[in-house]
Design a protein around this motif. Structure first.
Motif, PDB file in Angstrom:
ATOM      1  N   UNK A 102       0.831  -1.194   0.000  1.00 16.46           N
ATOM      2  CA  UNK A 102       0.000   0.000   0.000  1.00 16.46           C
ATOM      3  C   UNK A 102       0.865   1.243   0.000  1.00 16.46           C
ATOM      4  N   UNK A 103       0.365   2.307  -0.636  1.00 25.14           N
ATOM      5  CA  UNK A 103       1.033   3.610  -0.585  1.00 25.14           C
ATOM      6  C   UNK A 103      -0.016   4.688  -0.761  1.00 25.14           C
ATOM      7  N   UNK A 104       0.319   5.883  -0.328  1.00 20.68           N
ATOM      8  CA  UNK A 104      -0.534   7.035  -0.569  1.00 20.68           C
ATOM      9  C   UNK A 104      -0.752   7.218  -2.072  1.00 20.68           C
ATOM     10  N   UNK A 139       9.233  10.050  -5.441  1.00 17.57           N
ATOM     11  CA  UNK A 139       9.763   8.759  -5.872  1.00 17.57           C
ATOM     12  C   UNK A 139      11.278   8.866  -5.952  1.00 17.57           C
ATOM     13  N   UNK A 140      11.974   7.931  -5.327  1.00 18.52           N
ATOM     14  CA  UNK A 140      13.432   7.849  -5.362  1.00 18.52           C
ATOM     15  C   UNK A 140      13.808   6.577  -6.090  1.00 18.52           C
ATOM     16  N   UNK A 145       8.752   7.118  -1.644  1.00 19.89           N
ATOM     17  CA  UNK A 145       9.347   7.527  -0.379  1.00 19.89           C
ATOM     18  C   UNK A 145       8.213   7.780   0.613  1.00 19.89           C
ATOM     19  N   UNK A 146       8.168   6.977   1.672  1.00 17.67           N
ATOM     20  CA  UNK A 146       7.089   7.059   2.647  1.00 17.67           C
ATOM     21  C   UNK A 146       7.502   7.878   3.855  1.00 17.67           C
ATOM     22  N   UNK A 152       5.842  11.529   4.312  1.00 16.17           N
ATOM     23  CA  UNK A 152       6.652  12.145   3.257  1.00 16.17           C
ATOM     24  C   UNK A 152       5.760  12.597   2.104  1.00 16.17           C
ATOM     25  N   UNK A 153       6.012  13.788   1.611  1.00 12.21           N
ATOM     26  CA  UNK A 153       5.245  14.313   0.485  1.00 12.21           C
ATOM     27  C   UNK A 153       4.028  15.129   0.866  1.00 12.21           C
TER      28      UNK A 153
END
Length: 303
Positions: A102-104, A139-140, A145-146, A152-153
């Motif tokens: 999962x991610x934002x 994004x790295x 990048x969380x 983050x973000x």
């Protein structure tokens, strides 16, 4: 095969991608509002449809309008409020009998554009969604990048930098839904653009309607977009001074205003420490598909 799910406020979408990014299957179902168990059921059904249509079993990535707390392991900051406080990733893993990432949703957008979109191959990508609200992701090397706190973000919930007198007044008049005032989101979202035009003209119009007036050389509409461009430029300069990304990508409704890509890069320069700014600012290649594609790419190709 990679399966991506974009859990939105009104619809939930699935996409299945081959290793080369080719779309194999895509489908949408209504998001069951205020029903946590049915939300899980909808995602399970979309995965079933994708795997049935392709005859393949896939990895699963999901973009959500919030994040998983690294401390409590439950969802926080989701505007789909029925997800908050729930161990959503664990429950999905159990329901689907496999690992789920999962991610934002804004981070998924960044991953999509960094993988095979407007910032393909760039090491550090800052991606902004300027629509009804304002979200951003980082994004790295193609990975989301969380951050240590899972935030983050969250650029839109920092204060607009270097406010002038009118922006101070705007800050006092317009509150952010997060409970604070002066947030970048209140200024540079599409909603913020419409709000500022209403303050200038007394009329509430959609962003697209204001831009039609700009095309007709309406002076009030021109003032509103010029103010918007300066506020976006200052906000991006803040990111350049901290992160200095290789590419900045814009998505969402406001990103469709092509003049932004001519005006904003020049407006950023004076606000960047040292005055040097040659970072490309690009429109998202995948548009509304970036979120669901980025969710699928949460499982990157193994190098």
């Amino acid at each position: 095969m990679r399966i991506g799910i974009d859990l939105g406020g009104t619809k939930t979408e699935v996409i299945a991608l081959a290793d080369d990014g080719q779309q194999l299957f895509r489908h949408r179902l209504p998001t069951p509002k205020n029903d946590y168990q049915q939300t899980i059921g909808t995602i399970v059904e979309l995965v079933r449809l994708a795997e049935e249509a392709t005859g393949e079993r896939g990895t699963i990535g999901i973009g959500i309008p919030g994040s998983i707390s690294p401390y409590t392991r439950v969802v926080k900051n989701a505007n789909s409020t029925w997800l908050n406080g729930q161990p959503f990733d664990k429950d999905l893993c159990d329901a689907l009998s496999r690992e789920v990432r999962l991610a934002n949703d804004a981070n998924c957008f960044a991953v999509s554009e960094a993988t095979d979109g407007a910032a393909a191959g760039a090491a550090i990508v800052f991606a902004v969604i300027v629509g009804t609200g304002c979200g951003s992701g980082i994004a790295i090397n193609g990975r989301s990048l969380i951050g240590g706190n899972g935030t983050a973000g969250e650029w839109g919930h920092n204060p607009l930098p270097w406010m002038d007198a009118d922006e101070q007044r705007f800050c006092e008049e317009v509150s952010c839904y997060c409970g604070k005032q002066g947030c970048i989101e209140t200024f540079i979202s599409g909603t913020g653009f419409s709000t500022d035009y209403q303050r200038l003209s007394g009329k509430l119009l959609k962003g697209s309607e204001i831009m039609q007036l700009v095309d007709r050389q309406d002076p009030v509409a021109e003032l509103a977009i010029a103010r918007y461009e300066m506020r976006l430029a200052k906000s991006l300069a803040h990111i350049v001074n901290v992160l200095d990304p290789d590419v900045i990508v814009l998505g969402g409704g406001m990103s469709n205003n092509d003049r932004l890509y001519q005006t904003v890069p020049q407006l950023v320069k004076p606000w960047v420490f040292g005055g040097e700014f040659e970072t490309p600012i690009r429109k998202a290649v995948h548009g509304d598909s970036s979120g669901v594609r980025g969710a699928a790419w949460l499982w990157p190709l193994e190098k």
